[in-house]
Write a protein that holds these residues in place. Structure first.
Motif, PDB file in Angstrom:
ATOM      1  N   PRO A   1       0.806  -1.231   0.000  1.00  0.00           N
ATOM      2  CA  PRO A   1       0.000   0.000   0.000  1.00  0.00           C
ATOM      3  C   PRO A   1       0.835   1.275   0.000  1.00  0.00           C
ATOM      4  CG  PRO A   1      -0.340  -1.306   2.009  1.00  0.00           C
ATOM      5  CD  PRO A   1       0.387  -2.165   1.043  1.00  0.00           C
ATOM      6  N   ALA A   2       2.054   1.211   0.577  1.00  0.00           N
ATOM      7  CA  ALA A   2       2.895   2.415   0.585  1.00  0.00           C
ATOM      8  C   ALA A   2       3.119   2.945  -0.827  1.00  0.00           C
ATOM      9  CB  ALA A   2       4.235   2.097   1.247  1.00  0.00           C
ATOM     10  N   PHE A   3       3.380   2.037  -1.774  1.00  0.00           N
ATOM     11  CA  PHE A   3       3.608   2.480  -3.152  1.00  0.00           C
ATOM     12  C   PHE A   3       2.350   3.084  -3.753  1.00  0.00           C
ATOM     13  CE2 PHE A   3       6.936  -0.829  -2.794  1.00  0.00           C
ATOM     14  CZ  PHE A   3       8.024  -0.007  -3.037  1.00  0.00           C
ATOM     15  N   VAL A   4       1.222   2.414  -3.472  1.00  0.00           N
ATOM     16  CA  VAL A   4      -0.036   2.887  -4.043  1.00  0.00           C
ATOM     17  C   VAL A   4      -0.363   4.277  -3.493  1.00  0.00           C
ATOM     18  CG1 VAL A   4      -2.476   2.343  -4.346  1.00  0.00           C
ATOM     19  CG2 VAL A   4      -0.802   0.509  -4.246  1.00  0.00           C
ATOM     20  N   ILE A   5      -0.128   4.477  -2.196  1.00  0.00           N
ATOM     21  CA  ILE A   5      -0.384   5.784  -1.611  1.00  0.00           C
ATOM     22  C   ILE A   5       0.536   6.836  -2.223  1.00  0.00           C
ATOM     23  CG2 ILE A   5      -0.172   7.117   0.533  1.00  0.00           C
ATOM     24  CD1 ILE A   5      -1.389   4.745   1.995  1.00  0.00           C
ATOM     25  N   LEU A   6       1.800   6.478  -2.405  1.00  0.00           N
ATOM     26  CA  LEU A   6       2.743   7.428  -3.013  1.00  0.00           C
ATOM     27  C   LEU A   6       2.307   7.799  -4.438  1.00  0.00           C
ATOM     28  CD1 LEU A   6       6.203   6.147  -1.745  1.00  0.00           C
ATOM     29  CD2 LEU A   6       5.025   8.263  -1.127  1.00  0.00           C
ATOM     30  N   ILE A   7       1.908   6.788  -5.220  1.00  0.00           N
ATOM     31  CA  ILE A   7       1.443   7.068  -6.585  1.00  0.00           C
ATOM     32  C   ILE A   7       0.249   8.030  -6.543  1.00  0.00           C
ATOM     33  CG2 ILE A   7       0.406   6.075  -8.670  1.00  0.00           C
ATOM     34  CD1 ILE A   7       1.906   3.440  -7.933  1.00  0.00           C
ATOM     35  N   SER A   8      -0.697   7.752  -5.636  1.00  0.00           N
ATOM     36  CA  SER A   8      -1.887   8.594  -5.570  1.00  0.00           C
ATOM     37  C   SER A   8      -1.533  10.012  -5.122  1.00  0.00           C
ATOM     38  CB  SER A   8      -2.935   7.971  -4.652  1.00  0.00           C
ATOM     39  OG  SER A   8      -2.578   8.183  -3.311  1.00  0.00           O
ATOM     40  N   LEU A   9      -0.537  10.149  -4.250  1.00  0.00           N
ATOM     41  CA  LEU A   9      -0.117  11.486  -3.817  1.00  0.00           C
ATOM     42  C   LEU A   9       0.433  12.281  -5.000  1.00  0.00           C
ATOM     43  CD1 LEU A   9       1.673  10.763  -0.416  1.00  0.00           C
ATOM     44  CD2 LEU A   9      -0.500  11.909  -0.756  1.00  0.00           C
ATOM     45  N   VAL A  10       1.263  11.624  -5.798  1.00  0.00           N
ATOM     46  CA  VAL A  10       1.833  12.293  -6.966  1.00  0.00           C
ATOM     47  C   VAL A  10       0.713  12.671  -7.948  1.00  0.00           C
ATOM     48  CG1 VAL A  10       3.335  11.986  -8.989  1.00  0.00           C
ATOM     49  CG2 VAL A  10       4.066  11.152  -6.748  1.00  0.00           C
ATOM     50  N   TYR A  11      -0.171  11.702  -8.196  1.00  0.00           N
ATOM     51  CA  TYR A  11      -1.296  11.957  -9.102  1.00  0.00           C
ATOM     52  C   TYR A  11      -2.125  13.143  -8.619  1.00  0.00           C
ATOM     53  CZ  TYR A  11      -5.663  11.197 -11.627  1.00  0.00           C
ATOM     54  OH  TYR A  11      -6.776  11.375 -12.394  1.00  0.00           O
ATOM     55  N   GLY A  12      -2.453  13.141  -7.333  1.00  0.00           N
ATOM     56  CA  GLY A  12      -3.269  14.230  -6.785  1.00  0.00           C
ATOM     57  C   GLY A  12      -2.561  15.575  -6.844  1.00  0.00           C
ATOM     58  N   GLY A  13      -1.274  15.571  -6.507  1.00  0.00           N
ATOM     59  CA  GLY A  13      -0.514  16.820  -6.544  1.00  0.00           C
ATOM     60  C   GLY A  13      -0.448  17.403  -7.946  1.00  0.00           C
ATOM     61  N   LEU A  14      -0.355  16.516  -8.944  1.00  0.00           N
ATOM     62  CA  LEU A  14      -0.211  16.998 -10.325  1.00  0.00           C
ATOM     63  C   LEU A  14      -1.546  17.340 -10.977  1.00  0.00           C
ATOM     64  CD1 LEU A  14       2.529  14.564 -11.727  1.00  0.00           C
ATOM     65  CD2 LEU A  14       2.794  16.955 -11.057  1.00  0.00           C
ATOM     66  N   PHE A  15      -2.570  16.497 -10.763  1.00  0.00           N
ATOM     67  CA  PHE A  15      -3.794  16.633 -11.552  1.00  0.00           C
ATOM     68  C   PHE A  15      -5.015  17.115 -10.781  1.00  0.00           C
ATOM     69  CE2 PHE A  15      -1.286  13.246 -13.651  1.00  0.00           C
ATOM     70  CZ  PHE A  15      -0.997  13.926 -14.820  1.00  0.00           C
TER      71      PHE A  15
END
Lengths: 193, 177
Positions: free
Chosen positions: B161-175
């Motif tokens: 889940p750590a990776f998934v959360i990190l991906i979602s953080l990047v996605y949210g920050g960008l889009f």
């Protein structure tokens, strides 16, 4: 030494990834403690969560502290509590001290918004696991009955969860033993009817 | 000395009365910090709260640590955090110790069993609130997209889940900013 390092890493991850406050970190704690390091099994974790919910105070640090204590005593307790909260407090002091205009800033909010459904999914999976364990332990009928009653008490009547859990614990202690034959009879009778 | 005592009391009370986890103690903290001691006004408190909400980690200790630090430096932060965490944690260690001692008795096993559906409901309600909140913020489509893909990644493909959360953080920050 290695245990302490594992405790630190596990709860550091929980703290740094737990967006949305303490409750959001429950599934993360479960993943680390039951899944990765196997310090306890699902049923111990359930007991812990129930008691942590019944007692006052922040939930994430209660879980971290207790699990740390169980894994390696008072040092483990201090280690885990520190790991879960110090990094984020430090971030907060640094951010508020330097750039006070960061709050409400677009990208920070976007990050929080995007992470919510992920935590929601983890929470929902954990919900299903608890429900399923209950069903295996006491059957569909009783599980659904308990679940519906808990839902009504919590959401419609706004009874405090601590009171509900305390009442369930009391019922478990006060119920007379042993009732195996009665229960079997009741189930059989229900099937036939 | 008196300041440190005040910091202790200001966070001890929310820690002991805050039923329902960290977020439940926010109004109690406000009552002490804004109402009783006047360390900040409502506006300042809401700014601190907004930032605390955007950062990861438990909310009650972030507030205690930050406000304690503002008032009394590092020692103030340590006292605020200790007052928030220690009382309920100590009770918990002793209660659970007792519980595990009688772990094999049928009564204790039944306690575990009876409590499970209630815990499931509590977790389910938190999950529901997360979905509802995110739907209000980013709409149905984004919410279902993120929820669906994170389910596939975490549960089906067994990604940590750590990776998934990190991906979602990047996605949210960008889009989603």
């Amino acid at each position: 030494m290695k245990t302490q390092w594992h405790l630190f890493v596990a709860f550091f991850r929980v703290g740094m990834l737990g967006y949305g406050g303490g409750p959001a970190s429950i599934p993360l704690v479960h993943k680390e403690v039951v899944g990765k390091y196997q310090w306890m099994d699902d049923s111990d974790f359930g007991d812990l969560l129930a008691l942590a919910n019944t007692l006052p105070g922040p939930i994430a640090t209660k879980m971290a502290g207790y699990i740390g204590y169980r894994v390696s005593g008072w040092i483990g307790l201090i280690n885990a509590v520190m790991a879960v909260m110090i990094p984020t407090i430090f971030l907060m002091i640094v951010l508020l001290g330097s750039l006070t205009s960061v709050q409400g800033g677009g990208w920070v909010e976007g990050m929080t918004n995007a992470v919510m459904p992920v935590v929601g999914v983890m929470m929902a999976v954990l919900t299903w696991q608890f429900f399923n364990k209950a069903r295996k332990g006491m059957g569909w009928v009783q599980t659904i009955l308990f679940t519906v009653v808990a839902l009504i008490l919590l959401e419609l009547l706004h009874v405090h969860p601590g009171i509900i859990i305390a009442a369930l614990l009391a019922a478990a202690i006060l119920r007379k033993e042993p009732k195996d034959e009665d229960e079997k009879g009741a189930v059989k009778g229900g099937d036939e009817g | 000395m008196i300041l440190y005592w005040k910091i202790f009391v200001a966070f001890f009370i929310p820690g002991v009365l805050g039923y329902g986890g960290g977020p439940a103690s926010i109004p109690l903290v406000e009552n002490e910090v804004v109402g009783r001691y006047g360390w900040m006004n409502v506006q300042q408190f809401s700014e601190v709260l907004a930032l605390a909400n955007s950062l990861p980690g438990p909310i009650a200790t972030k507030l205690a640590g930050y406000i304690g630090y503002e008032q009394g430096g590092i020692l103030g932060a340590a006292i605020g955090v200790f007052a928030t965490v220690a009382p309920s944690l100590i009770i918990m260690v002793f209660l659970l110790g007792l519980l595990y001692k009688y772990k094999d008795s049928p009564k204790v096993q039944r306690m575990t069993l009876y409590v499970r559906p209630a815990i499931a409901i509590l977790l389910g309600l938190i999950a529901y609130r997360f979905f509802a909140e995110s739907q209000a913020q980013i709409g149905w489509i984004q919410m279902l997209l993120i929820a669906g893909s994170s389910y596939l990644l975490i549960e089906r493909m067994k990604v940590h889940p750590a990776f998934v959360i990190l991906i979602s953080l990047v996605y949210g920050g960008l889009f989603l900013g």
